[in-house]
Design an enzyme around this catalytic site. Structure first.
Site, short mmCIF file in Angstrom:
data_model
loop_
_atom_site.label_atom_id
_atom_site.label_comp_id
_atom_site.label_asym_id
_atom_site.label_seq_id
_atom_site.Cartn_x
_atom_site.Cartn_y
_atom_site.Cartn_z
NE ARG A 91 44.09 -3.31 73.88
CZ ARG A 91 44.32 -2.68 72.77
NH1 ARG A 91 44.36 -3.74 71.75
NH2 ARG A 91 44.79 -1.81 72.60
CE LYS A 104 48.53 2.00 72.59
NZ LYS A 104 47.61 2.55 71.58
CG ASP A 149 50.42 2.60 67.83
OD1 ASP A 149 50.15 1.93 69.02
OD2 ASP A 149 49.55 2.89 66.83
#
Length: 420
Positions: A127, A356, A329
């Site tokens: 990430r 994510k 989210d």
């Protein structure tokens, strides 16, 4: 590979409480460590991410004691070290897969003039962190990370080595809407000379700003600019209660909205306005709900209350790009709601879902298509949209979590409403 079966459910009734909000818990731990005084934190969730923050702070010399410890939550006491009191760890800090720990820790360590290597687990190591590293470099920190060239664009990934100290405040406009990048800059700003200003194009969660005020930081917000005055010691409020996690509640909210005849009460949940994007969208879709605000002890910095949700007939909705950061989210579970709503739903500018814990656009669209959902991903010049045409029913299918808890929970809710 482990798997389990979900069957269509009868109406959902009763009440439920959730563990403390981990986003708030991380911030409470970091600021307690950087403050003067002793802080007792109630309802701290003992998930892996929060444990990694505790382990990292202990490695930096912070004393953290458990007063009460249940299986999944506890009360901890943090002995604050002050803004300059952290010490160099004996070895690299391994944070496993906690992205929040990584980004906030980088902001904290930018204020200290010793080198620290941060190592992440395999998923988090894929990430990007350049969005955090860049503003910290502009403030004066030395940050070195693994680099890759992605489609002609330089990106950075863990492991990261950071050596801070001698920071200066900056005026920085966030190129992406990210509460964690904002928070890293503000945490670095605590040890920077002068004022640190962060400008948001789109509003994001304000847990860090609220928590900084609780610790008597000199912070203010005007329009879309947050200003923090550095070099002022933080003062512990003494006690903090972490509210129930709204993101965890979101799965139950959508389940109760979709399962005919349902009515549930969600108790002592966080009601921060920057976290209620899901509720605002569901309200436009036709959700029936009631909010009862309360003020439990030691929760003065964050609004808390009860939420009553009843089933109803949801309709399609258009969610604009500016709304996405405040429900990023919750988008996976909103995709489930849209799949069973009447009419078409459009979610604009959802590209952040791809960075994510997993690529949630891919995980959710693949899974829901297996269940019969009609989903299209539309690529524009500077954004991606998700278009979903609602159905009366989903069909049972074998789906995957893709190693992501929000994908897994969203598909559990979809399974409660599937035929077969």
């Amino acid at each position: 590979m482990d798997f389990f079966c979900i069957s269509r459910t009868t109406p959902l009734k009763g009440q439920v409480r959730f563990l403390g909000d981990k986003s708030i818990a991380h911030r409470a731990l970091f600021l307690s460590a950087l403050s003067k005084g002793v802080t007792k934190i109630f309802n701290l969730p003992l998930n892996n991410d929060c444990k990694e923050t505790i382990f990292a702070l202990r490695a930096l010399g912070v004393k953290i004691h458990f007063e009460q410890k249940k299986r999944d939550s506890g009360c901890v006491t943090v002995l604050g070290q002050g803004l300059s009191g952290l010490t160099k760890p004996r070895s690299p800090i391994f944070i496993k897969e906690s992205g929040t720990t990584l980004r906030l820790l980088l902001g904290v360590l930018a204020g200290f003039n010793f080198p620290v290597k941060i190592i992440a687990g395999p998923s988090l190591s894929r990430r990007p962190v350049r969005r955090v590293n860049l503003p910290l470099r502009l403030m004066g920190a030395k940050v070195v990370a693994r680099q890759e060239n992605i489609d002609g664009r330089l990106e950075e990934y863990p492991p990261v080595v950071i050596e801070g100290g001698g920071l200066k405040g900056i005026f920085y406009t966030l190129p992406v809407a990210s509460a964690q990048v904002k928070s890293a800059i503000l945490l670095a700003g605590l040890n920077a000379s002068g004022k640190t200003r962060v400008r948001e194009i789109y509003p994001t969660r304000d847990h860090t700003e609220r928590m900084l005020k609780a610790f008597q930081a000199r912070i203010s917000s005007r329009a879309n600019v947050i200003t923090l005055e550095g070099k002022k010691e933080l003062v512990s409020p003494g006690q903090i209660k972490i509210p129930g996690d709204f993101s965890s509640a979101s799965f139950f909210i959508v389940a109760a909205a979709l399962v005919a005849g349902s009515k549930i009460a969600i108790k002592d949940v966080g009601l921060n306005p920057t976290r209620l994007g899901l509720l605002r969208v569901l309200e436009k879709m036709g959700l029936r709900f009631k909010v009862i605000r309360s003020c439990p002890p030691f929760s003065f910095y964050e609004p808390i209350g009860d939420l009553i949700v009843e089933a109803g007939n949801l309709k399609g909705v258009r969610v604009r790009r500016a709304e996405i950061p405040l429900l990023i989210d919750e988008l996976p579970i909103l995709m489930v709601a849209a799949s069973l709503a009447e009419g078409r739903s459009v979610f604009e500018g959802v590209g952040e879902l791809r960075v994510k814990e997993t690529d949630r656009i891919k995980s959710m669209s693949e899974n829901l298509r297996k269940m019969g959902a009609k989903i299209k991903i539309i690529n524009h010049a500077r954004r991606q949209d998700i278009v979903i045409d609602g159905l009366r029913h989903l069909k049972g299918a074998r789906v995957k979590s893709f190693g992501d808890h929000r994908t897994a929970m969203s598909m559990v809710v979809a399974g409660l409403l599937a035929d077969g």
